[in-house]
Design a protein around this motif. Sequence first.
Motif, PDB file in Angstrom:
ATOM      1  N   SER A   9      19.587  49.383  29.799  1.00  0.00           N
ATOM      2  CA  SER A   9      20.932  49.608  29.518  1.00  0.00           C
ATOM      3  C   SER A   9      21.781  49.796  30.602  1.00  0.00           C
ATOM      4  O   SER A   9      22.940  49.452  30.219  1.00  0.00           O
ATOM      5  CB  SER A   9      20.721  51.353  28.761  1.00  0.00           C
ATOM      6  N   HIS A  57      29.637  50.929  23.121  1.00  0.00           N
ATOM      7  CA  HIS A  57      28.274  50.056  23.347  1.00  0.00           C
ATOM      8  C   HIS A  57      27.398  50.516  22.173  1.00  0.00           C
ATOM      9  O   HIS A  57      26.918  51.692  22.363  1.00  0.00           O
ATOM     10  CB  HIS A  57      27.871  50.404  24.834  1.00  0.00           C
ATOM     11  N   LYS A  58      27.067  49.396  21.245  1.00  0.00           N
ATOM     12  CA  LYS A  58      26.202  50.001  20.093  1.00  0.00           C
ATOM     13  C   LYS A  58      26.877  51.127  19.476  1.00  0.00           C
ATOM     14  O   LYS A  58      27.866  51.146  18.909  1.00  0.00           O
ATOM     15  CB  LYS A  58      24.872  50.059  20.569  1.00  0.00           C
ATOM     16  N   ASP A  59      25.887  52.311  19.379  1.00  0.00           N
ATOM     17  CA  ASP A  59      26.290  53.215  18.776  1.00  0.00           C
ATOM     18  C   ASP A  59      26.861  54.677  19.655  1.00  0.00           C
ATOM     19  O   ASP A  59      26.894  55.486  19.033  1.00  0.00           O
ATOM     20  CB  ASP A  59      24.958  54.134  18.033  1.00  0.00           C
TER      21      ASP A  59
END
Length: 198
Positions: A9, A57-59
């Motif tokens: 990540s 970033h994503k959720d």
Amino acid sequence: MKPRLLKNSAVGMIRLLSFLLLMAVCLAGCKTSRQASSSLTKDSGCLSSKVQLTVPHKDATLTVNGTMKLKSGERMQISFLMPIIRTEVARMEVTPDDILLVDRMGKRYVQATRKELKDILPKKADFAHLEKLLYAASKPNGKKTLTGKELGIPSLEKGQVEFYDFSDKGFSLSPTQLSGKYRKVELKELLEMLMSLM
């Protein structure tokens, strides 16, 4: 398993940050800023500030802090630091002649001349214009925040780069030196990889 996931990540975040930094510099030539009076001047030849980069970033929303240092007419460095431990994770260095992007976690870098970037950079995106943009941002009513949309990245509309806490106190700024552990990659390869993260 968790440390590996955290590392992946973080690596993805650094890649995304490096891309945003490159885009910010590349597209800085397209922006104008408001003018106002300020106690900060070019007299010292130095300008520094804190930087905050916020990226969806994503959720989640990722926020990374860093510093910007500008030596008038010579060099500008933006350094992003890992939260809490304050270790540098990415650096961008811009001179009148070239751009250097360093991924500290991945031990790699991209170095390209303005001539090599002529098809990517707008005509006005030169060092002098970047310097003018940063000094304008340092003024009381200057534009201190650029959004992803303003940078021409609609997919990162909610992302933003903010410059704050400006100072014109003198400092020394040396060119970035990289050890043999770092691997040079082509700009095209890095951009393709970064685009795949979006």
